[in-house]
Design an enzyme around this catalytic site. Structure first.
Site, short mmCIF file in Angstrom:
data_model
loop_
_atom_site.label_atom_id
_atom_site.label_comp_id
_atom_site.label_asym_id
_atom_site.label_seq_id
_atom_site.Cartn_x
_atom_site.Cartn_y
_atom_site.Cartn_z
CG ASP A 39 50.57 48.98 20.59
OD1 ASP A 39 49.94 48.59 21.60
OD2 ASP A 39 50.16 49.88 19.83
CE LYS A 93 53.28 47.99 27.05
NZ LYS A 93 53.33 48.39 25.65
N GLY A 143 46.37 47.64 25.31
CA GLY A 143 45.89 46.38 24.74
C GLY A 143 47.08 45.46 24.69
CG HIS A 144 49.28 44.82 27.59
ND1 HIS A 144 49.79 45.01 28.85
CD2 HIS A 144 49.38 46.03 26.97
CE1 HIS A 144 50.19 46.27 28.97
NE2 HIS A 144 49.94 46.91 27.85
CD GLN A 157 49.19 53.36 28.44
OE1 GLN A 157 49.42 53.58 29.61
NE2 GLN A 157 48.19 52.61 28.07
P1 GDP Z 1 51.77 45.37 24.04
O1 GDP Z 1 50.75 46.46 24.10
O2 GDP Z 1 53.16 45.91 24.26
O3 GDP Z 1 51.48 44.22 24.93
O4 GDP Z 1 51.76 44.85 22.54
P2 GDP Z 1 50.44 44.49 21.66
O5 GDP Z 1 49.90 43.20 22.15
O6 GDP Z 1 49.54 45.65 21.58
O7 GDP Z 1 51.09 44.34 20.22
C1 GDP Z 1 52.10 43.42 19.97
C2 GDP Z 1 51.59 42.47 18.86
O8 GDP Z 1 52.68 41.74 18.33
C3 GDP Z 1 50.61 41.44 19.36
O9 GDP Z 1 49.73 41.12 18.31
C4 GDP Z 1 51.50 40.23 19.67
O10 GDP Z 1 50.81 38.99 19.59
C5 GDP Z 1 52.52 40.35 18.57
N1 GDP Z 1 53.87 39.87 18.89
C6 GDP Z 1 54.55 39.93 20.06
N2 GDP Z 1 55.82 39.47 19.89
C7 GDP Z 1 55.91 39.10 18.60
C8 GDP Z 1 56.98 38.56 17.80
O11 GDP Z 1 58.10 38.35 18.24
N3 GDP Z 1 56.70 38.33 16.47
C9 GDP Z 1 55.48 38.57 15.92
N4 GDP Z 1 55.32 38.31 14.64
N5 GDP Z 1 54.46 39.06 16.65
C10 GDP Z 1 54.69 39.33 17.96
P1 IMO Z 2 49.82 49.54 25.19
O1 IMO Z 2 49.87 49.28 26.67
C1 IMO Z 2 49.96 52.36 21.89
C2 IMO Z 2 48.40 56.36 22.63
C3 IMO Z 2 47.17 56.76 21.83
C4 IMO Z 2 47.40 58.25 21.69
C5 IMO Z 2 48.00 58.62 23.04
C6 IMO Z 2 47.01 59.18 24.04
O2 IMO Z 2 48.97 48.59 24.44
O3 IMO Z 2 51.21 49.65 24.65
P2 IMO Z 2 45.10 58.04 25.52
O4 IMO Z 2 43.89 57.27 25.10
O5 IMO Z 2 46.03 57.30 26.40
O6 IMO Z 2 44.76 59.40 26.06
O7 IMO Z 2 45.86 58.34 24.12
O8 IMO Z 2 48.58 57.44 23.55
N1 IMO Z 2 48.27 55.12 23.41
C7 IMO Z 2 48.84 53.96 23.05
N2 IMO Z 2 49.52 53.63 21.94
N3 IMO Z 2 49.80 51.45 22.86
C8 IMO Z 2 49.16 51.78 24.00
O9 IMO Z 2 49.08 50.95 25.06
C9 IMO Z 2 48.60 53.08 24.12
N4 IMO Z 2 47.88 53.72 25.06
C10 IMO Z 2 47.71 54.97 24.63
O10 IMO Z 2 47.14 56.10 20.59
O11 IMO Z 2 48.36 58.50 20.70
MG MG Z 3 49.21 47.23 22.93
#
Ligand code: GDP
Ligand code: IMO
Ligand code: MG
Length: 418
Positions: free
Chosen positions: A13, A16, A40-41, A219
């Protein structure tokens, strides 16, 4: 020609999805190589939010998308995701990708429940049991999903065994009959057969032909099945080396290996977190940063930036540069703390110890940096306030890797390229 790898440097998270969408502009192909819909991206374009679990985040830019052999693919989730996309997409799925079946989800949940306090806090998406079947050489692959007879043989062989395991060991049910599963998955296989293609071959050819290929990690480094905080990890390899084995390309140097680093640290699920914050400040950062899981909605644990973690991530992945995200979330704090070392049994450590037993004893050594403000409208690095730049440069100097992207908001345009 260029090959770029995007990797989460922390616990997932990091942002990416946002960075991949941004870079996809110049890419010809975008490739997911590890994990499944535990990811979840998020991509935000012109105020509209897109959430991707399986589709590469290059989909909105209309790029050719690839789901490689290393993926655990839940076809029901992919169907939903494709249904949400407005434009036609070009997608190729490798015949070797593993299929998540309903018993994988049921087993994931049952095993977590049985672990009680020792639970991992998985996303419950069947990832661990699906990869376990791959390693046990019993998994169902995409090439079998798309051929009704082969699927039937595999389901016939597996259903009874999985049902017995669930019932006798865990007192649970798969939740669907064999006939229902066969009917659902045969239909999904028919629908998806048009996507079947050898991703290993296509990507290898593309690289040879000088195309721009973008590899999208899911991840984060410390969820790696070997190098993360085992057993509090996922069941795939979110580190850069997994591009080779996950896609099936020969070892080569990538032009860019970008470590996505959130300006602070978050973690979902259980496991060690040396710089974790609790209380009011944690709540504030969680609220401002909207730190709730994209996949499960769970509140993310939050803490300060952890340099030993990042130093280890640089060693494990060979980052050529860093993208520092969510700098704006730290706005208005009196000071921003950065962990520069760990203290463990009277010793100072610059990197994450391999053994969880040792890591659990580590306490953070912090350096206090002045708080700062980011407007979110800055276009050039020089427009950032001096204190915000000091934070970026402190991190950059400590890590010895250039920060080439600074993200100051969720939107595509809220990004500074250096
Ligand atoms: P990922 O799994 O690495 O793709 O990240 P996620 O999408 O799960 O979580 C990142 C969250 O931060 C999302 O809600 C993005 O929209 C948000 N986000 C990404 N870059 C920024 C930033 O520079 N500032 C803020 N405030 N939010 C951001
Ligand atoms: P993105 O791509 C954050 C974490 C779960 C748990 C551990 C194992 O959005 O960054 P799993 O379901 O993979 O067996 O769970 O890994 N986890 C993540 N945490 N972002 C993710 O993906 C994750 N994918 C798995 O919360 O701790
Ligand atoms: Mg994510």
């Amino acid at each position: 020609m260029s090959s770029t790898v995007v990797i989460g440097a922390q616990y997932g998270d990091e942002g990416k999805g946002k960075v991949v969408d941004l870079l996809a502009d110049k890419a010809d192909l975008v490739v997911r190589f590890n994990g499944g819909n535990n990811a979840g991206h998020t991509v935000v374009v012109k105020g509209k939010k897109y959430k991707f679990h399986l589709m590469p985040s290059g989909a909105i830019q209309g790029k050719k998308c690839f789901i490689a052999a290393g993926i655990a693919l839940d076809p029901k989730v992919l169907k939903q995701e494709l249904g949400q996309l407005e434009q036609e997409i070009s997608l190729v799925i490798d015949p070797r990708a593993q299929i998540i079946m309903p018993w994988h989800n049921a087993l994931d949940l049952a095993k977590e429940e049985a672990k009680g306090k020792a639970k991992i806090g998985t996303t419950g998406r069947g990832i661990g049991p699906c990869y376990a079947d791959r390693v046990s050489r019993t998994g169902i692959r995409f090439c079998e999903l798309v051929e009704a007879q082969r699927l039937k043989e595999k389901v016939e062989r597996q259903f009874g065994e999985k049902q017995a395991l669930l019932q006798k060991v865990f007192g649970k049910e798969i939740g669907q009959s064999k006939e229902e599963i066969l009917a659902d998955y045969t239909t999904l296989g028919e629908e998806f057969s048009k996507y079947l293609g050898d991703v290993s071959m296509e990507v290898s050819e593309a690289l040879k032909g000088g195309k721009n290929v973008l590899f999208e990690g899911a991840q984060g480094t410390f969820l790696d099945n070997d190098f993360g905080t085992y057993p509090y990890v996922t069941s795939s390899h979110p580190t850069a080396g997994a591009v080779f084995t996950g896609v099936g390309i020969g070892a080569r140097a990538f032009d860019r290996v970008i470590g996505i680093v959130k300006a602070y640290t978050t973690r979902v699920g259980e496991g060690p977190f040396v710089t974790e914050l609790k209380g009011e400040l944690a709540d504030k950062i969680r609220t401002v940063g909207a730190e709730f899981g994209t996949t499960t909605g769970r509140p993310r644990r939050v803490g300060w930036l952890d340099l030993p973690l990042l130093t280890t991530a640089i060693r494990l992945n060979g980052f050529t540069e860093i993208a520092l995200t969510k700098l704006d979330v730290l706005n208005g704090l009196e000071k921003a703390l950065v962990c520069t070392e760990y203290e463990c049994d009277g010793k100072r450590l610059k990197e994450v110890p391999a053994d969880l037993k040792e890591l659990e004893k580590c306490t953070p050594v912090f350096e206090d940096l002045p708080g700062f403000e980011v407007k979110g409208s800055e276009k050039e690095y020089g427009e950032l306030s001096e204190k915000a730049r000091s934070y970026v440069e402190f991190v950059e100097k400590a890590l010895g890797v250039p920060t080439k992207i600074v993200s100051i908001g969720p939107g595509r345009e809220e990004t500074i390229l250096r």
